[in-house]
Scaffold this motif. Structure first.
Motif, PDB file in Angstrom:
ATOM      1  N   PHE A   1       0.819  -1.221   0.000  1.00  0.00           N
ATOM      2  CA  PHE A   1       0.000   0.000   0.000  1.00  0.00           C
ATOM      3  C   PHE A   1       0.850   1.267   0.000  1.00  0.00           C
ATOM      4  CE2 PHE A   1       0.734  -1.895   4.125  1.00  0.00           C
ATOM      5  CZ  PHE A   1       1.416  -0.875   4.765  1.00  0.00           C
ATOM      6  N   CYS A   2       2.170   1.117  -0.041  1.00  0.00           N
ATOM      7  CA  CYS A   2       3.052   2.274   0.162  1.00  0.00           C
ATOM      8  C   CYS A   2       3.769   2.651  -1.126  1.00  0.00           C
ATOM      9  CB  CYS A   2       4.072   1.939   1.246  1.00  0.00           C
ATOM     10  SG  CYS A   2       5.263   3.262   1.524  1.00  0.00           S
TER      11      CYS A   2
ATOM     12  N   PHE B   1      10.465   9.226  12.514  1.00  0.00           N
ATOM     13  CA  PHE B   1      11.118   8.492  11.415  1.00  0.00           C
ATOM     14  C   PHE B   1      10.017   7.788  10.634  1.00  0.00           C
ATOM     15  CE2 PHE B   1      15.723   8.765  11.897  1.00  0.00           C
ATOM     16  CZ  PHE B   1      15.828   9.365  13.143  1.00  0.00           C
ATOM     17  N   MET B   2       9.262   8.576   9.870  1.00  0.00           N
ATOM     18  CA  MET B   2       8.154   8.022   9.094  1.00  0.00           C
ATOM     19  C   MET B   2       8.241   8.443   7.639  1.00  0.00           C
ATOM     20  SD  MET B   2       4.894   8.336  11.638  1.00  0.00           S
ATOM     21  CE  MET B   2       5.001   7.874  13.363  1.00  0.00           C
ATOM     22  N   GLY B   3       9.428   8.867   7.230  1.00  0.00           N
ATOM     23  CA  GLY B   3       9.627   9.196   5.819  1.00  0.00           C
ATOM     24  C   GLY B   3       9.988   7.939   5.054  1.00  0.00           C
TER      25      GLY B   3
ATOM     26  N   GLY C   1      11.958   4.680   3.850  1.00  0.00           N
ATOM     27  CA  GLY C   1      12.890   3.683   4.375  1.00  0.00           C
ATOM     28  C   GLY C   1      12.458   3.055   5.684  1.00  0.00           C
TER      29      GLY C   1
ATOM     30  N   SER D   1       9.439   4.821  13.743  1.00  0.00           N
ATOM     31  CA  SER D   1       8.342   3.991  13.245  1.00  0.00           C
ATOM     32  C   SER D   1       8.910   2.858  12.399  1.00  0.00           C
ATOM     33  CB  SER D   1       7.398   4.853  12.403  1.00  0.00           C
ATOM     34  OG  SER D   1       6.435   4.046  11.766  1.00  0.00           O
ATOM     35  N   THR D   2       8.428   1.652  12.677  1.00  0.00           N
ATOM     36  CA  THR D   2       8.981   0.476  11.988  1.00  0.00           C
ATOM     37  C   THR D   2       7.885  -0.508  11.595  1.00  0.00           C
ATOM     38  OG1 THR D   2      10.359  -1.512  12.303  1.00  0.00           O
ATOM     39  CG2 THR D   2       9.449  -0.501  14.285  1.00  0.00           C
ATOM     40  N   VAL D   3       8.164  -1.314  10.569  1.00  0.00           N
ATOM     41  CA  VAL D   3       7.266  -2.417  10.243  1.00  0.00           C
ATOM     42  C   VAL D   3       7.253  -3.442  11.372  1.00  0.00           C
ATOM     43  CG1 VAL D   3       7.458  -2.229   7.730  1.00  0.00           C
ATOM     44  CG2 VAL D   3       9.091  -3.651   8.991  1.00  0.00           C
TER      45      VAL D   3
ATOM     46  N   SER E   1       4.025  -0.142  12.627  1.00  0.00           N
ATOM     47  CA  SER E   1       3.017  -0.123  11.558  1.00  0.00           C
ATOM     48  C   SER E   1       2.353  -1.487  11.554  1.00  0.00           C
ATOM     49  CB  SER E   1       3.695   0.155  10.216  1.00  0.00           C
ATOM     50  OG  SER E   1       4.316   1.414  10.272  1.00  0.00           O
TER      51      SER E   1
ATOM     52  N   GLU F   1       0.335   1.980  14.460  1.00  0.00           N
ATOM     53  CA  GLU F   1      -0.229   2.717  13.333  1.00  0.00           C
ATOM     54  C   GLU F   1      -1.068   1.738  12.520  1.00  0.00           C
ATOM     55  OE1 GLU F   1       3.226   5.400  11.811  1.00  0.00           O
ATOM     56  OE2 GLU F   1       3.911   3.714  12.992  1.00  0.00           O
TER      57      GLU F   1
ATOM     58  N   VAL G   1      -4.067   1.462   9.301  1.00  0.00           N
ATOM     59  CA  VAL G   1      -4.961   1.973   8.256  1.00  0.00           C
ATOM     60  C   VAL G   1      -6.084   0.956   8.076  1.00  0.00           C
ATOM     61  CG1 VAL G   1      -5.169   2.668   5.818  1.00  0.00           C
ATOM     62  CG2 VAL G   1      -3.027   3.116   7.047  1.00  0.00           C
TER      63      VAL G   1
ATOM     64  N   ASN H   1      -3.861   7.131   2.197  1.00  0.00           N
ATOM     65  CA  ASN H   1      -3.538   8.012   1.079  1.00  0.00           C
ATOM     66  C   ASN H   1      -3.380   7.176  -0.164  1.00  0.00           C
ATOM     67  OD1 ASN H   1      -3.302  10.353   2.801  1.00  0.00           O
ATOM     68  ND2 ASN H   1      -1.547   9.245   3.631  1.00  0.00           N
TER      69      ASN H   1
ATOM     70  N   ILE I   1      -2.543   5.503  -3.526  1.00  0.00           N
ATOM     71  CA  ILE I   1      -1.364   5.498  -4.392  1.00  0.00           C
ATOM     72  C   ILE I   1      -1.734   4.896  -5.755  1.00  0.00           C
ATOM     73  CG2 ILE I   1       0.308   5.417  -2.501  1.00  0.00           C
ATOM     74  CD1 ILE I   1       0.673   2.369  -3.303  1.00  0.00           C
TER      75      ILE I   1
ATOM     76  N   CYS J   1       1.652  10.327   4.543  1.00  0.00           N
ATOM     77  CA  CYS J   1       2.211   8.997   4.816  1.00  0.00           C
ATOM     78  C   CYS J   1       2.114   8.100   3.593  1.00  0.00           C
ATOM     79  CB  CYS J   1       1.412   8.284   5.906  1.00  0.00           C
ATOM     80  SG  CYS J   1       1.728   8.845   7.537  1.00  0.00           S
TER      81      CYS J   1
HETATM   82  N1  SAH Z   1       9.212   1.852   7.417  1.00  0.00           N
HETATM   83  C1  SAH Z   1       8.636   2.550   8.523  1.00  0.00           C
HETATM   84  C2  SAH Z   1       8.500   4.051   8.323  1.00  0.00           C
HETATM   85  C3  SAH Z   1       7.926   4.554   7.014  1.00  0.00           C
HETATM   86  S1  SAH Z   1       6.208   4.456   6.692  1.00  0.00           S
HETATM   87  C4  SAH Z   1       7.304   1.951   8.874  1.00  0.00           C
HETATM   88  O1  SAH Z   1       6.814   1.113   8.134  1.00  0.00           O
HETATM   89  O2  SAH Z   1       6.756   2.272   9.925  1.00  0.00           O
HETATM   90  C5  SAH Z   1       5.385   5.566   7.759  1.00  0.00           C
HETATM   91  C6  SAH Z   1       3.941   5.165   8.029  1.00  0.00           C
HETATM   92  O3  SAH Z   1       3.101   5.408   6.888  1.00  0.00           O
HETATM   93  C7  SAH Z   1       3.794   3.695   8.350  1.00  0.00           C
HETATM   94  O4  SAH Z   1       2.924   3.516   9.422  1.00  0.00           O
HETATM   95  C8  SAH Z   1       3.174   3.148   7.072  1.00  0.00           C
HETATM   96  O5  SAH Z   1       2.519   1.945   7.293  1.00  0.00           O
HETATM   97  C9  SAH Z   1       2.268   4.280   6.669  1.00  0.00           C
HETATM   98  N2  SAH Z   1       1.853   4.245   5.265  1.00  0.00           N
HETATM   99  C10 SAH Z   1       2.517   3.743   4.207  1.00  0.00           C
HETATM  100  N3  SAH Z   1       1.818   3.917   3.079  1.00  0.00           N
HETATM  101  C11 SAH Z   1       0.680   4.551   3.431  1.00  0.00           C
HETATM  102  C12 SAH Z   1      -0.444   5.043   2.682  1.00  0.00           C
HETATM  103  N4  SAH Z   1      -0.520   4.914   1.371  1.00  0.00           N
HETATM  104  N5  SAH Z   1      -1.429   5.675   3.375  1.00  0.00           N
HETATM  105  C13 SAH Z   1      -1.348   5.840   4.714  1.00  0.00           C
HETATM  106  N6  SAH Z   1      -0.308   5.412   5.451  1.00  0.00           N
HETATM  107  C14 SAH Z   1       0.693   4.771   4.832  1.00  0.00           C
END
Ligand code: SAH
Length: 348
Positions: free
Chosen positions: A122-123, A163-165, A167, A199-201, A222, A264, A266, A298, A300, A341
């Motif tokens: 989803f990212c 740290f949610m950018g 990577g 923030s991490t998987v 996440s 976190e 969704v 959000n 994509i 995000c």
């Molecule tokens: N790798 C780390 C940090 C980057 S993602 C992690 O996974 O936590 C930052 C956050 O955005 C994470 O919670 C991720 O699951 C969320 N995210 C990723 N894609 C998204 C999307 N399309 N809409 C909403 N949140 C999203």
């Protein structure tokens, strides 16, 4: 043929190493402290900014060292005040970082890698290959750039860092920790680790490592589903690191650090919007003290993923609250400039 000296990036050196250098050229060790202060606390980009260092010494430094630094290549401002930076690294690679203003905070959302290797479906960042890890200075500099923007455009200090950018920070662990050390040190930016969230998987063995390292910053996971089959469908990392292992690592984290965790989450239509999904989340939240951030999805441009209905959102909120779990709904910021995000993907 003239010898070409490959100059070293002085910001990769510790204070001790810089001290060794000065001693090796017959200079005083305390010179290193002055240089170090310029490099970090004062963010000097050029040796000539170091006005308390003699011209002769500056010239010597320039012969063997360079100061690598990032440059904000492009800045975009959203209607809601959010700022997105395309940040150019010394090798011309680009990462993105975001300034998010609210009434009470200014948050820097920063990247830890160029691209990402984790393939969360989803990212948007997952569609870029992982190119390389960021160095500590490249992480630090993103914070410095946003701190300056915060003061320039909002006349307010930077208050929080997430740290949610781009990577996965736990796959670049030592550099992320080094950067956080510098961000929190009085020799660097002097920010409180309580205002930093990683923030991490959720990589179990790295969560245990963080607990052993007695880190003082906050942890966010996440999660997106507390049911293995569903989570594996959206986050392939879960195939080899099932929820049971994540739960064990989180227990260990809490035992060692006494710090709660944020999940976190969704909610997507047809994927995790049923009551059994919410019940599984409630159960997972009982493992250690925790709270839930429900993040707006959000898009994509992938038909598989669509934001769940308001009914599903209310169902989750009601069930969590009924079970005394703190839940916040996080509406997207900076959507118009693809700064929200999961939207960071170097579109330009
Ligand atoms: N790798 C780390 C940090 C980057 S993602 C992690 O996974 O936590 C930052 C956050 O955005 C994470 O919670 C991720 O699951 C969320 N995210 C990723 N894609 C998204 C999307 N399309 N809409 C909403 N949140 C999203």
């Amino acid at each position: 043929m003239a010898d070409t000296v490959v100059k070293q990036d002085i910001r990769q050196l510790s204070l001790e190493k810089i001290q060794e250098y000065f001693v090796s050229i017959g200079d005083k060790a305390f010179r290193a402290k002055q240089v170090y202060e310029w490099l970090w606390r004062k963010s000097a980009k050029d040796f000539d900014q170091m006005t308390n260092i003699s011209l002769a010494t500056r010239e010597k430094l320039k012969e063997v060292f360079v100061i690598n630094h990032i440059a904000v290549d492009k800045m975009q401002r959203s209607n809601d005040g959010t700022i997105k930076n395309a940040v150019k690294l010394h090798d011309s690679m680009i990462v993105e970082s975001v300034l998010i203003p609210t009434d009470t905070r200014i948050t820097a959302c920063i990247s830890s890698q160029v691209g990402c290797s984790l393939d969360c479906y989803f990212c948007a960042t997952a569609r870029l290959k992982r190119m390389r890890n960021l160095n500590p200075d490249e992480i630090y500099d993103q914070v410095v750039a946003i701190k300056e923007q915060s003061e320039t455009f909002f006349d307010r200090p930077l208050t929080n860092i997430v740290f949610m950018g781009m990577g996965e920070p736990l796959l670049n662990y030592s550099n992320v920790l080094d950067a956080i050390d510098k961000i929190t040190s009085p020799k660097g930016l002097g920010m409180s680790p309580k205002r930093i969230t990683l923030s991490t998987v959720g990589i179990p063995k790295m969560i245990q490592k963080m607990a052993d390292d007695d880190v003082k910053f906050n942890l966010a996971i996440s999660l997106h589903s507390a049911i293995d089959s569903t989570r594996s469908e959206v986050m392939p990392i879960n195939l080899k690191n099932p929820l049971k292992d994540l739960a064990d690592a989180l227990k260990y984290w809490y035992q060692k650090t006494k710090k709660m965790v944020t999940y976190e989450y969704v909610i997507w239509k047809g994927i995790n919007d049923k009551e059994e999904d919410a019940r599984a989340l409630v159960k997972f939240c009982r493992i250690i003290p925790s709270k839930v951030n429900l993040i707006e999805y959000n898009s994509i441009d992938d038909e598989q993923f669509q934001q769940a209905s308001e009914n599903a959102l209310s169902m989750y909120i009601n069930l969590l609250e009924k079970n005394d779990i703190v839940v916040n709904v996080r509406r997207s910021r900076g959507k118009d400039i693809d700064a929200a995000c999961g939207q960071l993907a170097n579109k330009e």
